[in-house]
Scaffold this active site. Structure first.
Site, PDB file in Angstrom:
ATOM      1  CE  LYS A 123      -3.996   2.148   2.629  1.00 40.39           C
ATOM      2  NZ  LYS A 123      -4.702   1.901   3.253  1.00 40.39           N
ATOM      3  CG  ASP A 228     -13.283   5.272   6.395  1.00 46.50           C
ATOM      4  OD1 ASP A 228     -14.118   5.098   6.138  1.00 46.50           O
ATOM      5  OD2 ASP A 228     -12.264   5.055   5.436  1.00 46.50           O
TER       6      ASP A 228
HETATM    7  P1  ADP Z   1      -7.857   3.333   1.169  1.00 47.50           P
HETATM    8  O1  ADP Z   1      -7.334   4.026   2.442  1.00 47.50           O
HETATM    9  O2  ADP Z   1      -7.212   3.922   0.094  1.00 47.50           O
HETATM   10  O3  ADP Z   1      -9.738   3.548   1.334  1.00 47.50           O
HETATM   11  P2  ADP Z   1      -7.906   0.984   1.434  1.00 47.50           P
HETATM   12  O4  ADP Z   1      -6.344   0.295   2.671  1.00 47.50           O
HETATM   13  O5  ADP Z   1      -8.874   0.581   1.890  1.00 47.50           O
HETATM   14  O6  ADP Z   1      -7.076   2.418   1.282  1.00 47.50           O
HETATM   15  O7  ADP Z   1      -7.133  -0.205   0.302  1.00 47.50           O
HETATM   16  C1  ADP Z   1      -7.698   0.161  -1.050  1.00 47.50           C
HETATM   17  C2  ADP Z   1      -8.148  -1.284  -1.564  1.00 47.50           C
HETATM   18  O8  ADP Z   1      -7.719  -2.696  -2.182  1.00 47.50           O
HETATM   19  C3  ADP Z   1      -9.457  -2.288  -0.895  1.00 47.50           C
HETATM   20  O9  ADP Z   1     -10.163  -2.014  -1.147  1.00 47.50           O
HETATM   21  C4  ADP Z   1      -9.013  -3.616  -1.298  1.00 47.50           C
HETATM   22  O10 ADP Z   1      -9.820  -4.140  -2.734  1.00 47.50           O
HETATM   23  C5  ADP Z   1      -7.459  -3.108  -2.053  1.00 47.50           C
HETATM   24  N1  ADP Z   1      -6.734  -4.340  -0.377  1.00 47.50           N
HETATM   25  C6  ADP Z   1      -5.928  -3.190   0.344  1.00 47.50           C
HETATM   26  N2  ADP Z   1      -5.522  -3.977   1.336  1.00 47.50           N
HETATM   27  C7  ADP Z   1      -5.619  -4.879   0.932  1.00 47.50           C
HETATM   28  C8  ADP Z   1      -4.817  -6.882   1.355  1.00 47.50           C
HETATM   29  N3  ADP Z   1      -4.653  -7.130   2.214  1.00 47.50           N
HETATM   30  N4  ADP Z   1      -4.974  -7.501   0.487  1.00 47.50           N
HETATM   31  C9  ADP Z   1      -6.190  -6.999  -0.815  1.00 47.50           C
HETATM   32  N5  ADP Z   1      -6.608  -6.240  -0.988  1.00 47.50           N
HETATM   33  C10 ADP Z   1      -6.399  -5.156  -0.681  1.00 47.50           C
HETATM   34 MG    MG Z   2     -10.095   2.037   2.348  1.00 50.11          MG
END
Ligand code: ADP
Ligand code: MG
Length: 376
Positions: A123, A228
């Site tokens: 991320k 959230d």
């Molecule tokens: P943001 O803070 O930008 O909302 P998120 O952490 O919610 O970021 O991640 C955005 C998207 O990425 C999630 O909705 C999911 O679909 C995907 N995602 C995030 N973390 C994971 C993970 N550990 N494994 C698989 N998909 C993930």
């Molecule tokens: Mg998110």
């Protein structure tokens, strides 16, 4: 959605890395870092820093910009990504790169893999970069600090997310296992499944509802509120089990608005279950029901336990970032794809390293050395 552009990781040299690190260091105090300052603190044995900087501009890891009083260099998103990804690959946390799998409000998400080909999730936090003005409104205390704050906002966000995820994981909460972080990047286990928002039917709706609500209560009893908690930040894995993600905004149950945040999280789940599954329960958790049995909020310095500003100040201090404000700079930070003239050693670029004493420059050189050692 595309691939992460990581070709650069292979053919840039240690000297390139040093120059980029020096620019990053300079950005603690400057939005635009004078070339002379970079040259001085990168401290390459054979010189040639200006040529390297021009090359890095061609690769779009740096941009050369004209400021009001002098010109200089700035790290781009790609340049900052490069530093973090290089560090994570050096540490053998990441061995290969895959595709982008998600794009959040303030992040880009990619699949990566470690040396054993185990898939992981990367991320990249991106705060205050593309939408600087909004951030400015929301977190005005940063705006007064430094125009380079996109870099720190992103880094603070990743640092918090890793700390929160680790505290939760260690307590047995269903969250991805946090692996490592560097700068604005967090590496965690990849969840095999998808966000709840993609789920149209589940075998046991009431069971899932109860499960999600008891997680809110368990978090609350530890002293934290997700903040959230909704169908985009709850993943459902292959076994149908919920995995909670996305933590930078987590707050303490001691926050003055804690009850409001708590109720909002609860309401998100109730409304989603009603809308998606036609399910309405007569019971849902209340803030007043919480029985604190842990001090996780204190352990991880959640906002609300400390004031948000103090949390961020503490993190900035850990990172060795002062509160220096540089008002002497500033062109538009948003059009980094626009072609720029190459840097030349004009009077304007040479001028500024002289602002620093030899002691200060020496301290910055040591910081660059330390940073590079940490990344190796
Ligand atoms: P943001 O803070 O930008 O909302 P998120 O952490 O919610 O970021 O991640 C955005 C998207 O990425 C999630 O909705 C999911 O679909 C995907 N995602 C995030 N973390 C994971 C993970 N550990 N494994 C698989 N998909 C993930
Ligand atoms: Mg998110």
């Amino acid at each position: 959605m595309g691939k992460l552009d990581v070709a650069m990781l292979r053919y840039l040299t240690g000297e390139d890395f040093r120059v980029l690190t020096a620019v990053e260091m300079g950005m603690k105090n400057h939005e635009i870092v004078p070339g002379s300052l970079v040259a001085s603190i990168a401290n390459l044995r054979h010189g040639g820093v200006h040529k390297l900087m021009r090359e890095l501009c061609k690769h779009r890891l740096l941009t050369y910009e004209r400021g009001k009083q002098y010109d200089g260099y700035r790290l781009t998103n790609a340049g900052y990504d490069y530093l973090a990804l290089k560090a994570l690959t050096n540490r053998k946390v990441i061995a290969s790169f895959g595709n982008q799998i998600g794009v959040g409000k303030e992040s880009n998400i990619y699949t990566v893999a470690d040396e054993d080909h185990k898939p992981l999730c990367l991320k990249l936090h991106r705060l205050g970069r593309t939408c600087f003005r909004n951030i400015k409104d929301k977190r005005d205390y940063h705006a007064h600090r430094n125009k380079a704050s996109w870099l720190y906002l992103s880094r603070i966000s990743a640092t918090k997310e890793f700390a929160y995820m680790k505290a939760l994981y260690d307590r047995g909460f269903p969250v991805p296992k946090p692996i490592d972080f560097n700068r604005h990047c967090v590496v965690m286990d990849l969840v095999h499944g998808g966000p709840l928002t993609h789920v149209t039917s589940v075998p046991d709706v009431e069971g899932l509802y109860d499960n999600l609500m008891s997680l809110i209560v368990r978090l609350g009893n530890c002293g934290v509120i997700h903040g959230d908690y909704n169908e985009f930040n709850i993943m459902i894995d292959e076994d149908g089990q919920p995995i909670v993600i996305d933590f930078p905004q987590m707050v303490s149950t001691s926050h003055p608005n804690a009850e409001l945040y708590f109720d909002r999280d609860v309401k998100c789940i109730r409304e989603f279950f009603k809308k998606r599954f036609g399910f309405e329960s007569e019971t849902w958790p209340r803030f007043s029901d919480l029985e604190r049995d842990d001090t996780m909020d204190r352990e991880i310095a959640c906002s609300g336990y400390l004031r948000a500003k103090d949390v961020d100040d503490a993190l900035l201090e850990q990172m060795g970032i002062g509160l220096a404000v540089s008002s002497d700079e500033g062109s538009d930070p948003e059009d980094e794809d626009a072609p720029r003239e190459d840097a030349e050693d004009s009077e304007r670029t040479r001028e500024d390293a002289r602002k620093y004493t030899e002691d200060e420059l020496e301290r910055m050189r040591r910081e660059v050395d330390t940073s590079i050692q940490n990344d190796e």
